[in-house]
Design a protein around this motif. Structure first.
Motif, short mmCIF file in Angstrom:
data_model
loop_
_atom_site.label_atom_id
_atom_site.label_comp_id
_atom_site.label_asym_id
_atom_site.label_seq_id
_atom_site.Cartn_x
_atom_site.Cartn_y
_atom_site.Cartn_z
N ASN A 85 -6.11 3.06 -7.37
CA ASN A 85 -7.23 4.58 -7.61
C ASN A 85 -8.34 3.62 -5.33
O ASN A 85 -7.14 2.19 -5.45
CB ASN A 85 -8.15 3.85 -9.08
N GLU A 86 -9.00 4.74 -5.68
CA GLU A 86 -9.34 4.43 -4.54
C GLU A 86 -10.13 2.68 -4.20
O GLU A 86 -9.95 2.17 -3.01
CB GLU A 86 -10.65 5.35 -4.32
N GLU A 87 -10.88 2.20 -5.62
CA GLU A 87 -11.24 0.85 -5.16
C GLU A 87 -9.91 -0.43 -5.00
O GLU A 87 -10.12 -1.61 -3.78
CB GLU A 87 -11.58 0.80 -6.61
N GLU A 88 -8.59 -0.47 -5.57
CA GLU A 88 -7.77 -1.00 -5.40
C GLU A 88 -7.26 -1.05 -3.92
O GLU A 88 -6.50 -2.12 -2.98
CB GLU A 88 -6.62 -0.49 -6.03
N GLN A 89 -7.14 0.67 -3.34
CA GLN A 89 -7.00 0.83 -2.49
C GLN A 89 -7.83 0.24 -1.05
O GLN A 89 -7.14 -0.32 -0.30
CB GLN A 89 -6.33 2.10 -2.13
N ALA A 90 -8.79 -0.02 -1.33
CA ALA A 90 -9.95 -0.61 -0.40
C ALA A 90 -9.60 -1.73 -0.17
O ALA A 90 -9.75 -2.26 0.58
CB ALA A 90 -11.24 -0.31 -1.39
N PHE A 91 -9.55 -2.68 -1.67
CA PHE A 91 -8.85 -4.20 -1.11
C PHE A 91 -8.48 -4.35 -0.57
O PHE A 91 -7.85 -5.32 0.26
CB PHE A 91 -8.46 -4.87 -3.05
N GLU A 151 0.32 -1.47 0.22
CA GLU A 151 0.35 -0.41 0.26
C GLU A 151 0.96 0.93 -0.45
O GLU A 151 0.26 2.67 -0.25
CB GLU A 151 -1.46 0.09 1.28
#
Length: 358
Positions: A171-177, A163
């Motif tokens: 992006n935010e989605e990948e960071q959320a994963f 991270e």
């Protein structure tokens, strides 16, 4: 059982009919110790016919018995009998002298205790097997928990490192994963740590140590000081006893119960009261609060490992605290239970034996 009064109230012929109806073996000898009569149950249990035993000395059935030696009714003596074919059988004997129109006799009331001894032995073996199985499970849980913590720590660390290195490039989605992976690894670490704690209950307890619960309570208040101040909770107590228990584990029980009461408060800050009442054979501790309460249908569920009534978003935790409390209390020879009314509050009780009961 045929009583002495019944024996004295009948003549010889009536006595024989009564003996054959008795559920336990009965043997009657003359003054010289030779067998004069056996009932039907005695023949069945020893395996002989009447013709084979009548006229034989009592030692024929009970080789080590001293014929004619009386013992008080109910104080039976355990002794080894001999069945046909040489099989030994453990007996409990009670002896009574009897005077009839035909002379003086001795009546042997025989109770076979072999089956009871065998059942007792099987029960003891089962208990030993269960204790050994529980011990092996605890050892397995300890080893598995300890070995699993390191790879999970590595997974969480790798995700956090990834991270940081990819900061600004995902992006935010990948960071959320990545966040989900880190959160899952940390949660699994918490569960494994809980399992490790659960396995340690029986391996680290010092049940024979004296513990001053007043000192335990002071330690708990010091540990929970920030939570108490932040929540506005009020924690009071009655005088608490010195008990025979592992101080660290009893601290854990009370800290968990008080901590839960602070956490699951109602609309107002929690008001919590701790007390202990001395009963005949035990101390009964209680932790009472005025919080959200629990429906009775969930009373058993809350003590099941990793079972929760609320989501993690509503209240933190992994659903282990009450399970640990129950196991610790039972490890000390007590039990745990509760009373609760939804939106009114709960009282958790646990009992511990008196010091002189150990």
């Amino acid at each position: 059982m045929i009583t002495q009064t019944q024996l004295s109230a009948v003549d010889a012929s009536g006595l024989y009919e009564m003996l054959d109806a008795a559920p336990d073996p009965i043997v009657i000898t003359r003054e010289d110790g030779r067998i004069a009569r056996v009932n039907a149950e005695a023949m069945r249990r020893f395996g002989y016919s009447r013709d084979e035993v009548i006229g034989q000395p009592i030692e024929f059935l009970v080789p080590t018995l001293c014929a004619g030696k009386s013992s008080p009714m109910g104080s039976g003596t355990e002794i080894l009998g001999r069945c046909k074919g040489g099989e030994g059988v453990l007996l409990e004997l009670s002896l009574r002298p009897l005077k009839t129109s035909e002379g003086k006799f001795f009546v042997y009331f025989v109770h076979d205790v072999s089956m009871g001894k065998q059942a007792e032995g099987r029960h003891r073996e089962s208990a030993e097997l269960l204790a050994r199985s529980n011990g092996e499970f605890d050892e397995f849980a300890y080893a598995a928990s300890h070995d699993l913590k390191e790879p999970l720590r590595a997974v969480a660390g790798a995700c956090q490192l990834l991270e940081r290195r990819l900061a600004g490039r995902i992006n935010e989605e990948e960071q959320a994963f990545i966040g989900i992976a880190v959160d899952g690894a940390k949660r699994m670490q918490d569960l494994i740590s809980g399992l490790l704690d659960y396995s340690r209950v029986t391996t680290t307890a010092k049940v024979s140590a004296a513990s001053d619960c007043e000192l335990v309570f002071e330690k708990i208040l010091a540990s929970l000081r920030l939570k108490i101040e932040e929540s506005g909770a009020v924690v009071t107590h009655d005088p608490l006893p010195v008990i025979l228990a592992d101080a660290a584990q009893i601290t854990r029980v009370l800290m968990n119960l008080i901590g839960n009461a602070i956490k699951f408060h109602g609309e107002s800050p929690a008001r919590i009261h701790v007390s202990a009442i001395k009963e005949e054979f035990r101390w009964v501790f209680s932790v009472r609060d005025d919080g959200i309460g629990i429906e009775s249908k969930y009373f058993d569920r809350i003590f099941v490992i990793f079972r929760r009534l609320h989501t993690r978003e509503s209240y933190d935790g992994i659903g282990l605290g009450l399970t640990l409390c129950k196991k610790i209390v039972e490890r000390h020879g007590g039990k745990m239970w509760l009373q609760s009314i939804p939106n009114k509050g709960s009282t958790f009780f646990f009992s511990l034996p008196h010091a002189d009961c150990h």
